[in-house]
Scaffold this motif. Structure first.
Motif, PDB file in Angstrom:
ATOM      1  N   THR A  63       0.826  -1.202   0.000  1.00 42.42           N
ATOM      2  CA  THR A  63       0.000   0.000   0.000  1.00 42.42           C
ATOM      3  C   THR A  63       0.864   1.257   0.000  1.00 42.42           C
ATOM      4  O   THR A  63       0.594   2.221  -0.728  1.00 42.42           O
ATOM      5  CB  THR A  63      -0.940  -0.005   1.224  1.00 42.42           C
ATOM      6  N   THR A  64       1.917   1.248   0.821  1.00 40.60           N
ATOM      7  CA  THR A  64       2.809   2.417   0.875  1.00 40.60           C
ATOM      8  C   THR A  64       3.487   2.667  -0.467  1.00 40.60           C
ATOM      9  O   THR A  64       3.551   3.809  -0.949  1.00 40.60           O
ATOM     10  CB  THR A  64       3.875   2.203   1.981  1.00 40.60           C
ATOM     11  N   VAL A  65       3.990   1.595  -1.091  1.00 38.22           N
ATOM     12  CA  VAL A  65       4.662   1.751  -2.398  1.00 38.22           C
ATOM     13  C   VAL A  65       3.673   2.269  -3.439  1.00 38.22           C
ATOM     14  O   VAL A  65       3.992   3.188  -4.218  1.00 38.22           O
ATOM     15  CB  VAL A  65       5.266   0.410  -2.836  1.00 38.22           C
ATOM     16  N   ALA A  66       2.467   1.705  -3.480  1.00 36.13           N
ATOM     17  CA  ALA A  66       1.483   2.128  -4.471  1.00 36.13           C
ATOM     18  C   ALA A  66       1.110   3.590  -4.286  1.00 36.13           C
ATOM     19  O   ALA A  66       1.010   4.356  -5.268  1.00 36.13           O
ATOM     20  CB  ALA A  66       0.235   1.240  -4.374  1.00 36.13           C
ATOM     21  N   ILE A  67       0.909   4.023  -3.042  1.00 33.71           N
ATOM     22  CA  ILE A  67       0.522   5.422  -2.794  1.00 33.71           C
ATOM     23  C   ILE A  67       1.679   6.363  -3.114  1.00 33.71           C
ATOM     24  O   ILE A  67       1.481   7.445  -3.689  1.00 33.71           O
ATOM     25  CB  ILE A  67       0.057   5.586  -1.332  1.00 33.71           C
ATOM     26  N   ALA A  68       2.904   5.957  -2.755  1.00 30.89           N
ATOM     27  CA  ALA A  68       4.059   6.808  -3.047  1.00 30.89           C
ATOM     28  C   ALA A  68       4.241   7.000  -4.553  1.00 30.89           C
ATOM     29  O   ALA A  68       4.487   8.122  -5.037  1.00 30.89           O
ATOM     30  CB  ALA A  68       5.316   6.196  -2.422  1.00 30.89           C
ATOM     31  N   VAL A  69       4.122   5.912  -5.322  1.00 29.69           N
ATOM     32  CA  VAL A  69       4.241   6.026  -6.785  1.00 29.69           C
ATOM     33  C   VAL A  69       3.091   6.859  -7.341  1.00 29.69           C
ATOM     34  O   VAL A  69       3.284   7.686  -8.264  1.00 29.69           O
ATOM     35  CB  VAL A  69       4.256   4.622  -7.417  1.00 29.69           C
ATOM     36  N   TYR A  70       1.904   6.677  -6.782  1.00 21.36           N
ATOM     37  CA  TYR A  70       0.731   7.450  -7.220  1.00 21.36           C
ATOM     38  C   TYR A  70       0.985   8.947  -7.052  1.00 21.36           C
ATOM     39  O   TYR A  70       0.751   9.748  -7.976  1.00 21.36           O
ATOM     40  CB  TYR A  70      -0.480   7.009  -6.394  1.00 21.36           C
ATOM     41  N   LEU A  71       1.480   9.358  -5.886  1.00 19.16           N
ATOM     42  CA  LEU A  71       1.750  10.779  -5.656  1.00 19.16           C
ATOM     43  C   LEU A  71       2.929  11.268  -6.483  1.00 19.16           C
ATOM     44  O   LEU A  71       2.958  12.424  -6.931  1.00 19.16           O
ATOM     45  CB  LEU A  71       2.007  11.016  -4.164  1.00 19.16           C
ATOM     46  N   ALA A  72       3.930  10.393  -6.713  1.00 21.09           N
ATOM     47  CA  ALA A  72       5.089  10.790  -7.518  1.00 21.09           C
ATOM     48  C   ALA A  72       4.689  11.093  -8.956  1.00 21.09           C
ATOM     49  O   ALA A  72       5.339  11.912  -9.634  1.00 21.09           O
ATOM     50  CB  ALA A  72       6.146   9.687  -7.478  1.00 21.09           C
TER      51      ALA A  72
END
Length: 351
Positions: A63-72
């Motif tokens: 979840t953290t990786v997906a959200i971080a890439v989403y915001l990036a």
């Protein structure tokens, strides 16, 4: 690894709300329409919750990786962040507290590079969207643990109670049987009638002890039938069995005008039973015992004494069990052998 249906339902709800809500958030923020990658990242963040109760670290990691890439990628802030809230709560509930704290810190730092506002607002956002869910998860875990601890303590207490009941029932029965058997062997050739009476006493005492043991084992198995409750009215019969075994006992129960709960009556009976059993087991021939149960001021007093010679004794399971019964009702119990064996229990009367 089995996925719980509750976890699947949560993941589906986050997916549906994430896709629909993010489209609305994009229009409010004037962002470009979402592309395929945005939908994949939203789905990945939600899918991580499928494993929240079996692999909480997988959940928080994906979840953290997906959200971080989403915001990036510059996609708009929106409901995708709710997957992060759910992941923080899950890792706090299902993982160790240290891992939950580390996961919260990693998640907050993963968001920081893409935060386009002040550091103060990032700290405030992290407190509300990361720390609060994690704290709520920790509190829920502690609450569940306390409930489990209470249940375990209750189960242990019940096992100890049953063990004490078995000790009292079987110990008393075997003591009477041993004495009566000795009498029967001694008078077998000289006095057949007396030997017969001793054997009948052995039969009756054995049956009573076996019935009591069977009742306690049925209780332990959860299949206990309804049986007559032991009351103070059973003390004279107990004294009669002791007389048959050769111990002369006088009984005075002077609480007829007081309505005592069953727990009080059972405790008094067991204290008297164990005390008389000790006298029967350890006293010399000719010793007599006296049982008095009475109320004075706001206390119920159980006084059992014998006419034996002064001696020293080591407190065993029997006296410990009697004291536990008295203390369970807020009372005290003293045992002394300086002037014969004496047991005095003082139990506050129920209000």
């Amino acid at each position: 690894m089995r996925i719980k249906w509750q976890d699947g339902a949560l993941a589906v709800a986050l997916l549906v709300f994430g896709i629909g809500g993010t489209q609305f958030a994009a229009r409010l923020q004037g962002a470009e329409p979402l592309d395929a990658l945005a939908y994949v990242l939203i789905a990945t963040a939600a899918a991580g919750l499928l494993f929240r109760s079996v692999r909480p670290l997988w959940t928080v990691g994906s979840t953290t990786v997906a959200i971080a890439v989403y915001l990036a990628q510059g996609y708009p802030f929106g409901p995708v962040l709710l997957s992060g809230v759910a992941a923080m709560y899950a890792v706090a509930v299902y993982a160790r507290i240290e891992l939950a704290a580390a996961s919260a810190l990693v998640y907050a730092l993963a968001i920081l590079p893409w935060w386009n506002d002040s550091l103060t607002s990032w700290i405030t956002w992290s407190a509300g969207w990361i720390l609060l869910p994690a704290a709520a998860g920790v509190l829920m875990k502690l609450r569940k643990k306390s409930v489990v601890d209470v249940r375990e303590r209750t189960a242990i207490s019940e096992r100890l109670r049953l063990a004490q009941e078995v000790h009292d029932v079987v110990g008393h029965g075997l003591s009477v049987v041993a004495v009566q058997a000795g009498v029967a062997l001694y008078v077998l050739d000289k006095d057949p009638a007396k030997a017969r009476a001793s054997l009948e006493a052995i039969r009756d005492t054995s049956k009573e002890a076996l019935d009591g043991l069977r009742s306690e084992l049925d209780t332990l198995r959860g299949s206990a039938p309804l049986a007559p409750a032991i009351t103070l009215d059973d003390i004279p019969a107990l004294a009669a069995r002791m007389r048959d075994a050769g111990l002369e006992v006088s009984v005075e129960v002077a609480v007829a005008e007081i309505e005592l709960p069953h727990t009080y009556q059972l405790a008094v009976y067991r204290i008297v039973q164990e005390s008389l059993t000790n006298v029967l087991r350890h006293s010399s021939p000719g010793v007599t015992a006296t049982v008095r149960v009475y109320a004075v001021r706001d206390e119920l007093v159980v006084h059992v004494t014998d006419t034996g010679t002064p001696t020293t004794f080591t407190e065993g399971h029997g006296i410990t069990g009697m004291r536990s019964r008295a203390e369970a009702l807020g009372g005290t119990l003293e045992a002394d052998a300086s002037h014969g064996f004496t047991v005095i229990a003082r139990i506050p009367l129920p209000s």
